[in-house]
Scaffold this motif. Structure first.
Motif, PDB file in Angstrom:
ATOM      1  N   ALA A 337       9.117 -16.086   3.708  1.00 51.01           N
ATOM      2  CA  ALA A 337       7.702 -16.444   3.897  1.00 51.01           C
ATOM      3  C   ALA A 337       6.806 -15.211   3.807  1.00 51.01           C
ATOM      4  O   ALA A 337       5.731 -15.252   3.183  1.00 51.01           O
ATOM      5  N   VAL A 338       7.237 -14.118   4.424  1.00 47.83           N
ATOM      6  CA  VAL A 338       6.439 -12.881   4.381  1.00 47.83           C
ATOM      7  C   VAL A 338       6.374 -12.340   2.951  1.00 47.83           C
ATOM      8  O   VAL A 338       5.313 -11.903   2.483  1.00 47.83           O
ATOM      9  N   TYR A 339       7.490 -12.380   2.246  1.00 51.75           N
ATOM     10  CA  TYR A 339       7.522 -11.922   0.852  1.00 51.75           C
ATOM     11  C   TYR A 339       6.555 -12.736  -0.005  1.00 51.75           C
ATOM     12  O   TYR A 339       5.837 -12.191  -0.857  1.00 51.75           O
ATOM     13  N   ALA A 340       6.494 -14.033   0.232  1.00 56.65           N
ATOM     14  CA  ALA A 340       5.595 -14.889  -0.550  1.00 56.65           C
ATOM     15  C   ALA A 340       4.130 -14.540  -0.323  1.00 56.65           C
ATOM     16  O   ALA A 340       3.315 -14.608  -1.247  1.00 56.65           O
ATOM     17  N   GLN A 341       3.801 -14.132   0.894  1.00 59.40           N
ATOM     18  CA  GLN A 341       2.396 -13.895   1.239  1.00 59.40           C
ATOM     19  C   GLN A 341       1.973 -12.436   1.131  1.00 59.40           C
ATOM     20  O   GLN A 341       0.819 -12.145   0.813  1.00 59.40           O
ATOM     21  N   PHE A 342       2.895 -11.518   1.393  1.00 57.90           N
ATOM     22  CA  PHE A 342       2.484 -10.118   1.553  1.00 57.90           C
ATOM     23  C   PHE A 342       3.295  -9.135   0.718  1.00 57.90           C
ATOM     24  O   PHE A 342       3.223  -7.928   0.963  1.00 57.90           O
ATOM     25  N   SER A 343       4.075  -9.565  -0.230  1.00 57.91           N
ATOM     26  CA  SER A 343       4.839  -8.711  -1.135  1.00 57.91           C
ATOM     27  C   SER A 343       6.019  -8.047  -0.426  1.00 57.91           C
ATOM     28  O   SER A 343       6.257  -8.255   0.769  1.00 57.91           O
ATOM     29  N   LEU A 344       6.744  -7.211  -1.168  1.00 55.85           N
ATOM     30  CA  LEU A 344       7.946  -6.564  -0.636  1.00 55.85           C
ATOM     31  C   LEU A 344       7.623  -5.624   0.521  1.00 55.85           C
ATOM     32  O   LEU A 344       8.372  -5.543   1.502  1.00 55.85           O
ATOM     33  N   GLU A 345       6.517  -4.894   0.406  1.00 54.79           N
ATOM     34  CA  GLU A 345       6.157  -3.975   1.490  1.00 54.79           C
ATOM     35  C   GLU A 345       5.895  -4.733   2.785  1.00 54.79           C
ATOM     36  O   GLU A 345       6.161  -4.227   3.884  1.00 54.79           O
ATOM     37  N   GLY A 346       5.375  -5.942   2.669  1.00 49.95           N
ATOM     38  CA  GLY A 346       5.158  -6.757   3.859  1.00 49.95           C
ATOM     39  C   GLY A 346       6.455  -7.082   4.576  1.00 49.95           C
ATOM     40  O   GLY A 346       6.494  -7.162   5.809  1.00 49.95           O
ATOM     41  N   VAL A 347       7.536  -7.270   3.813  1.00 50.81           N
ATOM     42  CA  VAL A 347       8.842  -7.548   4.429  1.00 50.81           C
ATOM     43  C   VAL A 347       9.296  -6.357   5.258  1.00 50.81           C
ATOM     44  O   VAL A 347       9.803  -6.509   6.378  1.00 50.81           O
ATOM     45  N   PHE A 348       9.111  -5.148   4.725  1.00 52.13           N
ATOM     46  CA  PHE A 348       9.515  -3.956   5.482  1.00 52.13           C
ATOM     47  C   PHE A 348       8.644  -3.768   6.728  1.00 52.13           C
ATOM     48  O   PHE A 348       9.150  -3.374   7.783  1.00 52.13           O
TER      49      PHE A 348
END
Length: 433
Positions: A337-348
């Protein structure tokens, strides 16, 4: 476990070619096994008390093999989700632990469980290197077919190489016991540790949505060469964690080392973002992450053993394992869900937030007792005899806790290994004929 882990470093890249794929469903597919493992592992362990260990283990491996075939044959993301959920439904961990307990003497059981735990850790480390290599040779569908074959080989090992126990009984040190659940769940320190393993595997699953894609798209490492990054990182991380484990256990600095490792996880997440343009920088971030991860994977079960009441260790470990698998599912779901909304950096960044929340929770944990579990087979006794023996055991220097279960014929002890005389303890042991 090797079969479950092998796709972790490669699936996010493979999934891009599947029909109906979305970032959220990539995460669900990676973590789906965790939900079904969490649901079924304790019930399957209890079922093995009733119908036998090997029938449950063989049945679980057949379900796992079926899930592998479904995932290997799928050309849609939904098919892989179903396959991964089926793989997790073959939840044999508790039954395997119970069988190991049936086949080992009480004094050797803790070591046997530790060896099983180390084999799972080794499977994870091997999968990080072997997964990308196998992906280059046979692709992800081939990996799923291979895991199905491994499950069938596991059935042969179970039936023809693993001894049959003379009898199967419930073991409070290795299995969940229904009447101990409320006691374990009321213990604040055990709940903290359960939340900790849940957050750790939540972070792991979320991070491995982003790490393979970042290596390929930002750091510039071709997919076939990802193993060259993981191999030195995994080996160095395993070496680097050893002195910290020694400091934590031998010098009794468990809590400071534990908190430092959690903080290191947060720093590693930030390094994933700041150093992702450089292969050396990203490799350094991976090294930080896996050193801390391996250290926490080694110390968390030890803390559970030290914290749980002597006769509730199996129940505490059952809840702990359920929390671990639930965390894997939640990490896939939230990471996608985070990847969908905020890109790869959001996942980290999400991973860093998990670590910070965990650090806040862990700071309130009590200082560990540094008492280790020890079991003695004392023979079935009358209740009055059991209480008398329990009092005698508690008087021995170095014994912090003793509980004698009259009907089981087992004394469950918590001992200080630095000062207890195991020779005296073993004098109470009764050898079965």
């Amino acid at each position: 476990m090797l079969g479950l882990f092998l796709i972790l470093p490669v699936f996010a890249i493979y999934a891009e070619q599947l029909v109906d794929v979305t970032p959220l469903l990539i995460g669900v597919a990676i973590g789906a096994y965790g939900l079904t493992q969490a649901i079924f592992q304790v019930p399957f362990g209890m079922l093995s008390d009733r119908i036998g260990r090997k029938p449950v283990i063989v049945g679980g491996l057949l379900i796992f093999a079926l899930g592998s075939v479904v995932a290997a044959s799928a050309d849609t993301i939904w098919g892989v989700v179903l396959g991964r959920a089926l793989q997790g439904s073959g939840a044999i961990a508790a039954a395997v632990m119970a069988l190991a307990a049936d086949l080992t003497r009480e004094q050797n059981r803790t070591k046997a469980m530790a060896v099983i735990g180390m084999s799972i850790g080794l499977a994870f480390a091997v999968s990080l290197v072997l997964g990308p290599l196998l992906n280059a040779w046979i692709g992800v569908p081939g990996i799923f077919w291979l895991t199905g074959l491994l499950a069938l080989l596991g059935i042969l090992v179970t039936l023809y190489l693993v001894p049959n126990p003379q009898k199967s009984v419930s073991h409070r040190d290795a299995e969940a016991v229904r009447d101990q659940f409320s006691r374990v769940l009321r213990d604040g320190d055990l709940v903290r540790l359960d939340l900790g393993i849940m957050l750790l595997h939540m972070m792991l699953t979320a991070v491995f949505i982003a790490v393979p894609l970042t290596l390929r798209d930002v750091t510039g490492v071709s997919v076939d060469h990802h193993w060259m990054v993981y191999l030195p990182v995994v080996l160095l991380a395993m070496l680097m964690m050893i002195p910290f484990v020694v400091i934590a256990e031998k010098r009794r600095k468990m809590k400071p080392v534990f908190l430092m490792a959690i903080l290191t996880l947060a720093l590693a997440q930030l390094c994933f973002i700041l150093l992702q343009d450089s292969i050396l920088g990203f490799g350094f971030a991976l090294l930080l992450f896996f050193t801390a991860f391996n250290l926490l994977e080694a110390t968390l079960p030890s803390l559970i053993s030290k914290t749980a009441p002597a006769e509730s260790k199996g129940t505490a470990m059952g809840i702990y394992s359920t929390s671990q698998f639930l965390g894997a599912f939640m990490g896939g779901l939230a990471g996608g869900a985070v990847y969908a909304q905020f890109s790869l950096e959001g996942v980290f960044l999400f991973g860093a937030m998990i670590a910070i929340v965990w650090l806040a929770i862990a700071r309130g944990m009590s200082k560990p007792s540094y008492l280790s579990s020890y079991l003695i087979h004392v023979g079935v006794k009358a209740p009055s005899e059991a209480l008398s023996l329990q009092a005698r055991l508690q008087e021995i220097p170095g014994v912090g806790e003793a509980v004698v279960m009259a009907d089981e014929g087992v004394a469950y002890l918590k001992v200080d290994t630095h000062c207890v005389d195991f020779g005296i303890l073993d004098e109470f042991s009764v050898v079965e004929t």
